[in-house]
Design a protein around this motif. Structure first.
Motif, mmCIF file in Angstrom:
data_model
loop_
_atom_site.group_PDB
_atom_site.id
_atom_site.type_symbol
_atom_site.label_atom_id
_atom_site.label_comp_id
_atom_site.label_asym_id
_atom_site.label_seq_id
_atom_site.Cartn_x
_atom_site.Cartn_y
_atom_site.Cartn_z
ATOM 1 N N PHE A 153 25.471 35.940 -13.178
ATOM 2 C CA PHE A 153 26.013 34.784 -13.022
ATOM 3 C C PHE A 153 27.423 34.411 -12.458
ATOM 4 O O PHE A 153 27.479 33.343 -11.800
ATOM 5 C CB PHE A 153 26.141 34.058 -14.694
ATOM 6 N N ALA A 154 28.163 35.275 -12.673
ATOM 7 C CA ALA A 154 29.375 35.390 -11.905
ATOM 8 C C ALA A 154 29.474 35.494 -10.421
ATOM 9 O O ALA A 154 30.254 34.706 -9.811
ATOM 10 C CB ALA A 154 30.279 36.391 -12.493
ATOM 11 N N ARG A 155 28.236 36.071 -10.036
ATOM 12 C CA ARG A 155 27.998 36.201 -8.449
ATOM 13 C C ARG A 155 27.288 35.163 -7.924
ATOM 14 O O ARG A 155 27.813 34.578 -7.041
ATOM 15 C CB ARG A 155 27.369 37.476 -8.364
ATOM 16 N N ASP A 156 26.208 34.632 -8.684
ATOM 17 C CA ASP A 156 25.161 33.647 -8.070
ATOM 18 C C ASP A 156 25.288 32.349 -8.859
ATOM 19 O O ASP A 156 24.775 31.261 -8.186
ATOM 20 C CB ASP A 156 23.864 34.187 -8.227
ATOM 21 N N GLY A 157 26.156 32.194 -9.818
ATOM 22 C CA GLY A 157 26.270 30.989 -10.623
ATOM 23 C C GLY A 157 25.107 30.541 -11.435
ATOM 24 O O GLY A 157 24.257 31.335 -11.240
ATOM 25 N N PHE A 158 25.355 29.937 -12.429
ATOM 26 C CA PHE A 158 24.202 29.878 -13.554
ATOM 27 C C PHE A 158 23.213 29.032 -13.077
ATOM 28 O O PHE A 158 21.948 29.607 -13.389
ATOM 29 C CB PHE A 158 24.898 28.538 -14.423
ATOM 30 N N HIS A 159 23.247 28.267 -11.995
ATOM 31 C CA HIS A 159 22.001 27.422 -11.552
ATOM 32 C C HIS A 159 21.303 28.254 -10.267
ATOM 33 O O HIS A 159 20.106 28.406 -10.319
ATOM 34 C CB HIS A 159 22.228 26.011 -11.028
ATOM 35 N N GLY A 160 22.151 29.178 -9.593
ATOM 36 C CA GLY A 160 21.630 30.105 -8.503
ATOM 37 C C GLY A 160 21.059 31.108 -9.028
ATOM 38 O O GLY A 160 20.190 31.538 -8.399
ATOM 39 N N ALA A 161 21.501 31.631 -10.162
ATOM 40 C CA ALA A 161 20.918 32.869 -10.609
ATOM 41 C C ALA A 161 19.279 32.542 -11.319
ATOM 42 O O ALA A 161 19.299 31.514 -12.015
ATOM 43 C CB ALA A 161 21.651 33.349 -11.550
ATOM 44 N N SER A 162 18.490 33.362 -10.969
ATOM 45 C CA SER A 162 17.148 33.238 -11.747
ATOM 46 C C SER A 162 17.082 34.486 -12.897
ATOM 47 O O SER A 162 17.508 35.396 -12.961
ATOM 48 C CB SER A 162 16.094 33.408 -10.695
ATOM 49 N N LEU B 100 15.912 46.131 -16.321
ATOM 50 C CA LEU B 100 14.933 46.283 -17.491
ATOM 51 C C LEU B 100 13.881 45.603 -17.291
ATOM 52 O O LEU B 100 13.833 44.504 -16.366
ATOM 53 C CB LEU B 100 15.640 45.859 -18.703
ATOM 54 N N SER B 101 12.959 45.630 -18.053
ATOM 55 C CA SER B 101 11.461 44.921 -17.873
ATOM 56 C C SER B 101 11.901 43.439 -18.553
ATOM 57 O O SER B 101 12.745 43.197 -19.514
ATOM 58 C CB SER B 101 10.383 45.599 -18.643
ATOM 59 N N ALA B 102 10.953 42.614 -18.260
ATOM 60 C CA ALA B 102 11.213 41.304 -18.746
ATOM 61 C C ALA B 102 10.949 41.181 -20.427
ATOM 62 O O ALA B 102 11.500 40.637 -21.226
ATOM 63 C CB ALA B 102 9.909 40.197 -18.100
ATOM 64 N N GLY B 103 9.958 41.883 -20.699
ATOM 65 C CA GLY B 103 9.543 42.320 -22.399
ATOM 66 C C GLY B 103 10.773 42.737 -23.089
ATOM 67 O O GLY B 103 11.165 42.364 -24.046
ATOM 68 N N ALA B 104 11.546 43.812 -22.422
ATOM 69 C CA ALA B 104 12.768 44.275 -22.772
ATOM 70 C C ALA B 104 13.883 43.306 -23.050
ATOM 71 O O ALA B 104 14.581 43.294 -23.949
ATOM 72 C CB ALA B 104 13.530 45.513 -22.108
ATOM 73 N N VAL B 105 14.044 42.227 -21.877
ATOM 74 C CA VAL B 105 15.018 41.419 -22.171
ATOM 75 C C VAL B 105 14.835 40.181 -23.191
ATOM 76 O O VAL B 105 15.664 39.895 -23.941
ATOM 77 C CB VAL B 105 15.419 40.875 -20.865
ATOM 78 N N TYR B 106 13.525 39.802 -22.883
ATOM 79 C CA TYR B 106 13.073 38.662 -23.747
ATOM 80 C C TYR B 106 13.029 39.080 -25.298
ATOM 81 O O TYR B 106 12.987 38.187 -26.251
ATOM 82 C CB TYR B 106 11.553 38.162 -23.348
ATOM 83 N N ARG B 107 12.962 40.417 -25.502
ATOM 84 C CA ARG B 107 13.148 40.846 -27.215
ATOM 85 C C ARG B 107 14.554 40.152 -27.635
ATOM 86 O O ARG B 107 14.603 40.041 -28.862
ATOM 87 C CB ARG B 107 12.980 42.219 -27.189
ATOM 88 N N TYR B 108 15.562 40.200 -26.839
ATOM 89 C CA TYR B 108 16.801 39.767 -27.304
ATOM 90 C C TYR B 108 17.339 38.423 -27.005
ATOM 91 O O TYR B 108 18.225 37.617 -27.751
ATOM 92 C CB TYR B 108 17.638 40.901 -26.632
ATOM 93 N N PHE B 109 16.732 37.825 -25.970
ATOM 94 C CA PHE B 109 17.258 36.491 -25.398
ATOM 95 C C PHE B 109 15.804 35.700 -24.956
ATOM 96 O O PHE B 109 14.881 36.308 -24.331
ATOM 97 C CB PHE B 109 18.292 36.490 -24.450
ATOM 98 N N SER B 110 15.467 34.514 -25.552
ATOM 99 C CA SER B 110 14.633 33.676 -25.148
ATOM 100 C C SER B 110 14.582 33.156 -23.676
ATOM 101 O O SER B 110 13.505 32.827 -23.355
ATOM 102 C CB SER B 110 14.459 32.381 -26.118
ATOM 103 N N GLY B 111 15.562 33.350 -22.765
ATOM 104 C CA GLY B 111 15.651 32.804 -21.382
ATOM 105 C C GLY B 111 17.161 32.817 -21.131
ATOM 106 O O GLY B 111 18.126 33.059 -21.759
ATOM 107 N N LYS B 112 17.184 32.194 -19.819
ATOM 108 C CA LYS B 112 18.577 31.865 -19.340
ATOM 109 C C LYS B 112 19.472 31.180 -20.118
ATOM 110 O O LYS B 112 20.857 31.527 -20.223
ATOM 111 C CB LYS B 112 18.508 31.113 -17.805
#
Length: 206
Positions: A24-33, A43-55
């Protein structure tokens, strides 16, 4: 199946937050996907979404951590009797905050993230609530610091403590903005400038 320890879960969450903060610091909140975040974190999407629902959830978690860290840094630096003079206090806190203590970000990266959080809070209600809570808590911390100056007899009594607190906060916010925009700010500059202003003598009138 072996149970995953809390220590492992905390470390994984830390890995995700730090990686997302860099992204986010590099690409911005809206520029980052989220794909960019996944690549940065490794990490895999599953590993990240286990902790956070999205951006949005990640942004809120990072903002909350940043505000908490800033508030704690000022409270710890000011937790002395009497508290350090404003120039010393600001320099001490900023050196700590810009040394990679928050989300693993240093210098301009950290400042860029903070400025983005300010901007994002104007359109994101969840972030706005976090920011409002954080700002209110910071004002209380700073007001306590100013009251400490007054009790020590080093601050005149006819200026509202909240006004002094908000002015010191504004100086800090301005430092963040200069670092994010230009990258050439240094805590020593703020220290020296604050010290110079504090030492000014008002000319005699009459």
């Amino acid at each position: 199946m072996a149970r995953v320890s809390q220590e492992h879960l905390d470390a994984r969450r830390r890995q995700i937050i730090d990686g997302a903060a860099r992204c986010f610091a590099r690409d911005g909140f809206h520029g980052a996907s989220m794909q960019g975040v996944l690549k940065e974190v490794g990490l895999s999407a599953g590993a990240v979404y286990r902790y956070f629902s999205g951006k949005e959830d990640l942004i809120a978690a990072i903002a909350d951590e940043a505000f908490t860290s800033i508030r704690r840094a000022f409270w710890e630096a000011a937790n002395a009797t009497p508290p350090p003079a404003p120039d010393v206090l600001l320099g001490r806190v900023l050196r700590g905050l810009f040394s990679g203590e928050v989300c693993g970000l240093e210098g301009r990266q950290f400042a860029s993230l903070i400025v983005q959080v300010w901007s994002e809070s104007m359109r994101n209600e969840r972030l706005a609530a976090t920011f409002e809570d954080g700002y209110g808590a910071m004002r209380r911390v700073w007001t306590d610091v100013v009251e400490g100056y007054r009790e020590a007899g080093i601050l005149r009594a006819d200026v509202p403590a909240d006004h002094v607190a908000r002015t010191m906060m504004a100086a800090t916010q301005g430092f963040f903005a200069q670092m994010a925009l230009f990258g050439d700010a240094d805590p020593a500059v703020l220290e020296n400038g604050m010290r110079g202003l504090m030492a000014m003598d008002r000319p005699e009138t009459g």
